[in-house]
Design a protein around this motif. Structure first.
Motif, PDB file in Angstrom:
ATOM      1  N   UNK A  62       0.854  -1.192   0.000  1.00 48.41           N
ATOM      2  CA  UNK A  62       0.000   0.000   0.000  1.00 48.41           C
ATOM      3  C   UNK A  62       0.883   1.232   0.000  1.00 48.41           C
ATOM      4  N   UNK A  63       0.721   2.058  -1.022  1.00 50.05           N
ATOM      5  CA  UNK A  63       1.575   3.231  -1.179  1.00 50.05           C
ATOM      6  C   UNK A  63       0.728   4.458  -1.517  1.00 50.05           C
ATOM      7  N   UNK A  64       1.403   5.598  -1.560  1.00 49.57           N
ATOM      8  CA  UNK A  64       0.754   6.849  -1.899  1.00 49.57           C
ATOM      9  C   UNK A  64       1.016   7.190  -3.371  1.00 49.57           C
ATOM     10  N   UNK A  65       0.190   8.049  -3.907  1.00 59.53           N
ATOM     11  CA  UNK A  65       0.396   8.546  -5.274  1.00 59.53           C
ATOM     12  C   UNK A  65       1.812   9.126  -5.389  1.00 59.53           C
ATOM     13  N   UNK A  66       2.446   8.849  -6.517  1.00 57.34           N
ATOM     14  CA  UNK A  66       3.814   9.289  -6.845  1.00 57.34           C
ATOM     15  C   UNK A  66       4.909   8.443  -6.183  1.00 57.34           C
ATOM     16  N   UNK A  67       4.549   7.506  -5.335  1.00 57.57           N
ATOM     17  CA  UNK A  67       5.546   6.600  -4.772  1.00 57.57           C
ATOM     18  C   UNK A  67       6.022   5.627  -5.849  1.00 57.57           C
ATOM     19  N   UNK A  68       7.041   4.852  -5.481  1.00 60.50           N
ATOM     20  CA  UNK A  68       7.574   3.830  -6.379  1.00 60.50           C
ATOM     21  C   UNK A  68       7.580   2.479  -5.682  1.00 60.50           C
ATOM     22  N   UNK A  83       1.308  -8.757 -15.882  1.00 63.22           N
ATOM     23  CA  UNK A  83      -0.096  -8.444 -16.086  1.00 63.22           C
ATOM     24  C   UNK A  83      -0.642  -7.830 -14.807  1.00 63.22           C
ATOM     25  N   UNK A  84      -1.796  -7.207 -14.914  1.00 66.67           N
ATOM     26  CA  UNK A  84      -2.462  -6.717 -13.714  1.00 66.67           C
ATOM     27  C   UNK A  84      -3.963  -6.836 -13.885  1.00 66.67           C
ATOM     28  N   UNK A  85      -4.631  -6.990 -12.760  1.00 62.47           N
ATOM     29  CA  UNK A  85      -6.092  -7.036 -12.760  1.00 62.47           C
ATOM     30  C   UNK A  85      -6.604  -6.108 -11.683  1.00 62.47           C
ATOM     31  N   UNK A  86      -7.245  -5.045 -12.119  1.00 62.82           N
ATOM     32  CA  UNK A  86      -7.829  -4.089 -11.194  1.00 62.82           C
ATOM     33  C   UNK A  86      -9.199  -4.593 -10.740  1.00 62.82           C
ATOM     34  N   UNK A  87      -9.672  -4.116  -9.602  1.00 62.90           N
ATOM     35  CA  UNK A  87     -10.983  -4.553  -9.108  1.00 62.90           C
ATOM     36  C   UNK A  87     -12.085  -4.329 -10.138  1.00 62.90           C
ATOM     37  N   UNK A 121      -0.026   5.805  -9.608  1.00 66.09           N
ATOM     38  CA  UNK A 121      -1.305   6.499  -9.643  1.00 66.09           C
ATOM     39  C   UNK A 121      -2.379   5.598  -9.047  1.00 66.09           C
ATOM     40  N   UNK A 122      -3.459   6.163  -8.544  1.00 63.71           N
ATOM     41  CA  UNK A 122      -4.539   5.314  -8.008  1.00 63.71           C
ATOM     42  C   UNK A 122      -5.037   4.284  -9.020  1.00 63.71           C
ATOM     43  N   UNK A 123      -5.016   4.624 -10.302  1.00 62.28           N
ATOM     44  CA  UNK A 123      -5.484   3.684 -11.319  1.00 62.28           C
ATOM     45  C   UNK A 123      -4.515   2.526 -11.551  1.00 62.28           C
ATOM     46  N   UNK A 124      -3.349   2.552 -10.918  1.00 60.60           N
ATOM     47  CA  UNK A 124      -2.433   1.415 -10.968  1.00 60.60           C
ATOM     48  C   UNK A 124      -2.794   0.356  -9.930  1.00 60.60           C
ATOM     49  N   UNK A 170       2.516 -16.641 -11.926  1.00 60.15           N
ATOM     50  CA  UNK A 170       2.716 -16.478 -10.501  1.00 60.15           C
ATOM     51  C   UNK A 170       1.381 -16.229  -9.825  1.00 60.15           C
ATOM     52  N   UNK A 171       1.415 -16.163  -8.508  1.00 59.71           N
ATOM     53  CA  UNK A 171       0.173 -16.085  -7.739  1.00 59.71           C
ATOM     54  C   UNK A 171      -0.369 -14.668  -7.619  1.00 59.71           C
ATOM     55  N   UNK A 172       0.401 -13.666  -7.980  1.00 65.50           N
ATOM     56  CA  UNK A 172      -0.062 -12.280  -7.900  1.00 65.50           C
ATOM     57  C   UNK A 172       0.370 -11.588  -6.630  1.00 65.50           C
ATOM     58  N   UNK A 173       0.607 -10.306  -6.756  1.00 64.47           N
ATOM     59  CA  UNK A 173       0.936  -9.477  -5.605  1.00 64.47           C
ATOM     60  C   UNK A 173       0.131  -8.188  -5.712  1.00 64.47           C
ATOM     61  N   UNK A 174      -0.478  -7.761  -4.610  1.00 63.79           N
ATOM     62  CA  UNK A 174      -1.415  -6.648  -4.623  1.00 63.79           C
ATOM     63  C   UNK A 174      -0.699  -5.315  -4.453  1.00 63.79           C
ATOM     64  N   UNK A 175      -1.004  -4.398  -5.334  1.00 60.45           N
ATOM     65  CA  UNK A 175      -0.524  -3.017  -5.233  1.00 60.45           C
ATOM     66  C   UNK A 175      -1.733  -2.119  -5.032  1.00 60.45           C
ATOM     67  N   UNK A 176      -1.715  -1.352  -3.958  1.00 57.66           N
ATOM     68  CA  UNK A 176      -2.803  -0.421  -3.661  1.00 57.66           C
ATOM     69  C   UNK A 176      -2.235   0.981  -3.569  1.00 57.66           C
TER      70      UNK A 176
END
Length: 120
Positions: free
Chosen positions: A10-16, A36-40, A85-88, A111-117
């Motif tokens: 869980x990070x803030x906008x503009x973080x890396x 790949x990514x899958x957004x909600x 960005x939030x859309x990431x 792979x099993x996936x890792x969540x980025x918020x």
């Protein structure tokens, strides 16, 4: 073949963030690898890939912010994500296959996936 993705959080906008994908049972420079990514509520989409020849490709929406790389000696694939960005916000997956591209059908192992918020 096993792929293990990690590095989300869980990070803030503009973080890396740097996502990692440890691979076993294959040689990374002999295969195509992709992120790949899958957004909600959305379908999974390819964001970046590397061909067996090292050629890299990025979806337009992430160009200039995402950097894909591989360390063959460490059997690890990376995705550096800058200026988040939030859309990431999504679950990010790594995958390997015979051809690079943004379609699921090019890839065999996942792979099993890792969540980025990303919060604003």
């Amino acid at each position: 073949v096993q792929l293990q993705a990690s590095g989300g959080g869980s990070v803030q906008t503009e973080d890396s963030l740097r996502l990692s994908c440890g691979a076993s049972g294959l040689i990374l420079n002999n295969v195509a690898v992709g992120w790949f990514r899958q957004a909600p509520g959305k379908e999974r989409e390819g964001v970046s890939c590397i061909g067996s020849n090292g050629f890299t490709s990025y979806r337009d929406s992430v160009k200039g912010r995402f950097v894909v790389s591989r360390d063959v000696a460490k059997d690890t694939l990376y995705l550096q994500i800058n200026a988040l960005k939030p859309e990431d916000t999504a679950v990010y997956y790594c995958a390997t296959g015979s051809l690079p591209g943004y379609s699921d059908r090019f890839y065999t192992y996942w792979g099993q996936g890792t969540l980025v918020t990303v919060s604003s």
